[in-house]
Design an enzyme around this catalytic site. Structure first.
Site, PDB file in Angstrom:
ATOM      1  N   ALA A 113      -9.522  -2.635  -4.050  1.00  0.00           N
ATOM      2  CA  ALA A 113     -10.913  -3.425  -3.604  1.00  0.00           C
ATOM      3  C   ALA A 113     -12.178  -2.910  -4.180  1.00  0.00           C
ATOM      4  CB  ALA A 113     -10.928  -3.558  -2.191  1.00  0.00           C
ATOM      5  N   ASP A 173       0.756  -1.392  -0.104  1.00  0.00           N
ATOM      6  CA  ASP A 173      -0.041  -0.014   0.238  1.00  0.00           C
ATOM      7  C   ASP A 173       0.975   1.371  -0.037  1.00  0.00           C
ATOM      8  OD1 ASP A 173      -3.049   0.736   0.822  1.00  0.00           O
ATOM      9  OD2 ASP A 173      -1.792   2.264   1.332  1.00  0.00           O
ATOM     10  N   ALA A 191      -4.462   2.589  -1.071  1.00  0.00           N
ATOM     11  CA  ALA A 191      -4.227   1.769  -2.309  1.00  0.00           C
ATOM     12  C   ALA A 191      -5.069   0.178  -2.174  1.00  0.00           C
ATOM     13  CB  ALA A 191      -2.718   1.337  -2.684  1.00  0.00           C
ATOM     14  N   ASP A 192      -4.973  -0.360  -1.291  1.00  0.00           N
ATOM     15  CA  ASP A 192      -5.588  -1.359  -0.816  1.00  0.00           C
ATOM     16  C   ASP A 192      -7.146  -1.203  -1.066  1.00  0.00           C
ATOM     17  OD1 ASP A 192      -3.816  -3.704  -0.638  1.00  0.00           O
ATOM     18  OD2 ASP A 192      -3.188  -2.561   1.406  1.00  0.00           O
ATOM     19  N   ALA A 193      -7.786  -0.229  -0.433  1.00  0.00           N
ATOM     20  CA  ALA A 193      -9.201   0.095  -0.327  1.00  0.00           C
ATOM     21  C   ALA A 193      -9.726   0.399  -1.781  1.00  0.00           C
ATOM     22  CB  ALA A 193      -9.540   1.206   0.670  1.00  0.00           C
TER      23      ALA A 193
END
Length: 409
Positions: free
Chosen positions: A181, A148, A176-178
């Protein structure tokens, strides 16, 4: 748990979640929230995130740590050894009747396991296959770790805020992850809609670098089309492409966010004669650092609540800077039902963020909390038509594992 009398919008769809960490599991959880049957395929010892929780919060109560708990509700767990022939065969049988397969393996791993798109689409032509990566399926960075913070740094966004010459500040969430997703979640829904119309599945690829880059549609277009350079000032204006005053300002007891203020009105409220006669869209750019510093000097003289009570009635765009305690207890958050509470069989009463969308006829809901390792292995295999003798053989060989429940008769 929620009332199960309403039908989930994705009820009847089966998702095989072979992802780890945050982005993949979060995307799969969103699908489960909408009613899909999400089967989390994890190693017989459990996904690594069961043992490594953010913030050092090892466990909410008994057996499941907070990070895993937060990203794996509305899923069933199938614990299987994908390094064994018998384990891989079980997963292929499962995928043959599935609607969505989601993975974020390192490059080459899916192919080595026989879980690549070419293999699985031959087995199930209507399968929506989602492959998530840090930088893309190929190219010069394909083997780099997609973490991230690193992706935030490479996205360019960190240099759009703060002072010139000072270190960039990362986002306060796992951005970045969110975002990745959510991008994968959108991709699944679009591919399922295409399948409803045509009957065909397809490969959907999502990577973190593109997800964060395309999120900056407006900002990057200002640079690529408008030709405006990304230039920070000496004061911490909140964004290089927005005029002053725009940012977070200290008060006597906290911080206040202020944006897009009309300089004439702000000058009247602050009793700042230098603002009178200023055109916000002209002087807000040419005097950006000076304006920020002047506003900061005034706002340091009183409390956050005083400025909210003063600036809101004057039509200013202003709000308090919250910590998590403030956010959870905010009256609008409570009114919206943003957080949900449910009873988990091992962790007790759990309170977490709920759903970012509302459907009048097919609401999202929580049917089950995050599972124990292999909690549903026997149940899932029985649904596949595997008899109890073979299930026991698989358990005895270590090809699959199960926690807590008896082998179905």
């Amino acid at each position: 748990m929620s009332d199960s009398s309403t039908r989930g919008i994705l009820e009847g769809y089966r998702v095989i979640d072979c992802s780890i960490a945050m982005a993949g599991p979060f995307a799969a959880q969103r699908l489960g929230d909408l009613g899909a049957d999400v089967i989390k395929v994890e190693p017989t010892a459990g996904e690594w995130q069961r043992f490594a929780s953010a913030g050092g919060a090892a466990a909410a109560g008994n057996e499941i740590n907070v990070s895993f708990l937060s990203l794996n509700r509305n899923k069933r767990s199938l614990a299987v050894d994908l390094k064994s022939d018998a384990g891989r065969e079980v997963v292929r049988e499962l995928i043959a009747g599935a609607d969505v397969f989601l993975q974020n393996y390192r490059p080459g791993v899916a192919a080595r396991l026989g879980l690549d798109y070419e293999t699985l689409s031959a087995l199930n032509p209507s399968l929506v296959y989602v492959s998530m990566s840090g930088y893309g399926e190929d190219g010069p960075y394909k083997d780099r770790p997609g973490q991230d913070l690193i992706l935030q740094a490479m996205s360019g966004a960190m240099l759009s805020a703060g002072r010139e010459g000072e270190p960039p500040t990362p986002a306060g969430q796992y951005l970045a992850d969110a975002v990745t997703a959510s991008t994968a979640f959108e991709g699944v829904l679009a591919a399922l809609l295409h399948r409803e119309r045509t009957g065909e599945g397809q490969l959907v690829t999502v990577n973190m670098l593109d997800a964060l880059t395309t999120l900056q549609m407006q900002e990057l277009s200002v640079y690529t089309v408008g030709g405006v350079p990304q230039r920070r000032g000496t004061e911490p204006n909140a964004h290089v492409y927005i005029r002053a005053p725009y940012g977070v300002f200290a008060t006597t007891d906290g911080y206040l966010a202020l944006g897009f203020a009309d300089l004439e009105k702000l000058g009247e409220v602050l009793d700042e004669p230098t603002f009178i006669g200023m055109d916000a869209e002209v002087h807000g750019w040419t005097h950006r650092d000076e304006l920020y510093a002047t506003v900061a000097r005034h706002l340091r003289e009183d409390s956050t609540q005083h400025w909210l009570d003063t600036l809101l009635p004057a039509g200013m765009w202003v709000g308090p800077v919250y910590g998590y305690e403030d956010l959870v207890n905010d009256p609008q958050i409570i009114h919206n039902g943003t957080f949900v509470e449910y009873d988990h069989p091992t962790e007790g009463r759990v309170k977490t963020p709920g759903f970012p969308y509302r459907f009048a006829k097919t609401p999202a809901r929580i049917d089950r909390g995050a599972p124990l390792v292999g909690e549903h292995t026997g149940e899932i295999l029985a649904e596949l038509g595997v008899d109890s003798e073979r299930i026991q053989q698989l358990l005895n060989s270590g090809a699959v594992a199960q926690t807590g429940a008896a082998v179905p008769a």
